[in-house]
Scaffold this motif. Structure first.
Motif, mmCIF file in Angstrom:
data_model
loop_
_atom_site.group_PDB
_atom_site.id
_atom_site.type_symbol
_atom_site.label_atom_id
_atom_site.label_comp_id
_atom_site.label_asym_id
_atom_site.label_seq_id
_atom_site.Cartn_x
_atom_site.Cartn_y
_atom_site.Cartn_z
ATOM 1 N N GLY A 17 0.805 -1.215 0.000
ATOM 2 C CA GLY A 17 0.000 0.000 0.000
ATOM 3 C C GLY A 17 0.834 1.258 0.000
ATOM 4 N N THR A 19 2.292 2.891 -2.897
ATOM 5 C CA THR A 19 2.185 3.790 -4.049
ATOM 6 C C THR A 19 0.758 3.839 -4.571
ATOM 7 O OG1 THR A 19 2.773 1.954 -5.533
ATOM 8 C CG2 THR A 19 4.566 3.373 -4.745
ATOM 9 N N PRO A 20 0.361 4.978 -5.159
ATOM 10 C CA PRO A 20 -0.992 5.097 -5.726
ATOM 11 C C PRO A 20 -1.170 4.103 -6.886
ATOM 12 C CG PRO A 20 0.049 7.243 -5.479
ATOM 13 C CD PRO A 20 1.112 6.213 -5.262
ATOM 14 N N PRO A 21 -2.418 3.590 -7.091
ATOM 15 C CA PRO A 21 -3.632 3.903 -6.325
ATOM 16 C C PRO A 21 -3.797 3.052 -5.072
ATOM 17 C CG PRO A 21 -4.167 2.450 -8.135
ATOM 18 C CD PRO A 21 -2.697 2.737 -8.253
ATOM 19 N N GLU A 22 -2.896 2.043 -4.894
ATOM 20 C CA GLU A 22 -3.028 1.151 -3.741
ATOM 21 C C GLU A 22 -2.931 1.910 -2.418
ATOM 22 O OE1 GLU A 22 -0.976 0.701 -6.205
ATOM 23 O OE2 GLU A 22 -1.519 -1.199 -7.190
ATOM 24 N N SER A 23 -2.056 2.939 -2.378
ATOM 25 C CA SER A 23 -1.870 3.696 -1.143
ATOM 26 C C SER A 23 -3.145 4.429 -0.722
ATOM 27 C CB SER A 23 -0.728 4.699 -1.302
ATOM 28 O OG SER A 23 -1.009 5.619 -2.339
ATOM 29 N N CYS A 24 -3.939 4.858 -1.704
ATOM 30 C CA CYS A 24 -5.203 5.545 -1.389
ATOM 31 C C CYS A 24 -6.182 4.580 -0.717
ATOM 32 C CB CYS A 24 -5.824 6.124 -2.662
ATOM 33 S SG CYS A 24 -4.744 7.253 -3.564
ATOM 34 N N ILE A 25 -6.284 3.380 -1.299
ATOM 35 C CA ILE A 25 -7.172 2.364 -0.718
ATOM 36 C C ILE A 25 -6.664 1.931 0.649
ATOM 37 C CG2 ILE A 25 -8.139 0.056 -1.058
ATOM 38 C CD1 ILE A 25 -7.791 0.498 -4.079
ATOM 39 N N SER A 27 -4.853 3.617 2.819
ATOM 40 C CA SER A 27 -5.099 4.657 3.819
ATOM 41 C C SER A 27 -6.562 4.703 4.223
ATOM 42 C CB SER A 27 -4.663 6.021 3.274
ATOM 43 O OG SER A 27 -3.282 6.041 3.012
ATOM 44 N N GLN A 28 -7.446 4.621 3.230
ATOM 45 C CA GLN A 28 -8.870 4.689 3.529
ATOM 46 C C GLN A 28 -9.313 3.528 4.416
ATOM 47 O OE1 GLN A 28 -10.718 7.118 2.969
ATOM 48 N NE2 GLN A 28 -12.858 6.468 2.950
ATOM 49 N N GLN A 79 3.036 7.008 4.400
ATOM 50 C CA GLN A 79 3.518 5.834 3.686
ATOM 51 C C GLN A 79 5.013 5.621 3.933
ATOM 52 O OE1 GLN A 79 1.220 7.948 2.044
ATOM 53 N NE2 GLN A 79 -0.354 6.427 2.510
#
Length: 205
Positions: A17, A19-25, A27-28, A79
């Motif tokens: 998690g 780098t985007p887009p995985e990091s966005c998911i 974090s959420q 991150q």
């Protein structure tokens, strides 16, 4: 062939998690989980307030998961590639306080003995606590030995058991109704704006 950090980094939760887009998911999901853990801790505290023999243990049962939730927010919002120190600090807080919470609530399960299910549920939580504790100890040992792939597997297993532990509180909450009452300050001379009230609903009635 020896495994290197670069060859297996995608197996670890923090890297998956990062780098985007995985990091966005990532974090959420973690932020929502942190909120739900605090909500469970508050409800559990209210549920056991009049039942446990040692009030200080119930207070620790509220503080420990709250600190663990704070650690989750650090892991979620900082991150690994952006701020390794804060991210790792949050991970340590989450793991340490989360593991402590498991043992505290295992003891509280026996003491509260809600609907005479304390022994059966308490034993299950002790087993989970042992798995989680040994899992995280093994995880750090494997990292120190640079055995990354087995370490990643142990990490995912331990975290899964930790989340499963939180789910087990549904067994306790099914016997209770929780209500939040709010009153205006002017109408409440004691200054208590809101109270959390738990009402036991007997299954035998």
């Amino acid at each position: 062939m020896l495994l290197t950090w670069e060859s297996v980094t995608f197996f670890f939760l923090s890297i998956a998690g990062d780098t985007p887009p995985e990091s966005c998911i990532f974090s959420q999901v973690l932020n929502i989980t942190a909120f739900l853990v605090i909500a469970v801790a508050v409800l559990r505290y209210a549920q056991l307030k009049a039942k446990v023999k040692k009030p200080w243990l119930n207070i620790f049962g509220l503080i420990a998961p709250s600190l663990s939730s704070f650690g989750m927010t650090l892991v979620a919002n900082f991150q690994l590639s952006n701020d390794r120190i804060i991210h790792n600090m949050g991970a340590v807080i989450t793991i340490a306080c989360g593991t402590a919470s498991c043992w505290i609530h295992a003891v509280l399960t026996f003491q509260g003995n809600i609907n005479n299910e304390g022994r059966k549920l308490g034993i299950f939580r002790v087993i989970l606590s042992v798995i989680i504790t040994l899992g995280f100890i093994t995880y750090f040992f494997l990292l120190a030995q640079q055995t990354y792939l087995p370490g990643a597997r142990v990490q995912w297993t331990s975290i899964t058991c930790l989340l499963l532990y939180v789910v087990t509180f549904a067994m306790d909450f099914r016997h209770y109704d929780f209500e939040v009452h709010g009153t205006e300050k002017q109408a409440n001379p004691t200054g208590n704006v809101s109270n959390i009230i738990s009402e036991y609903r007997s299954e035998h009635l």
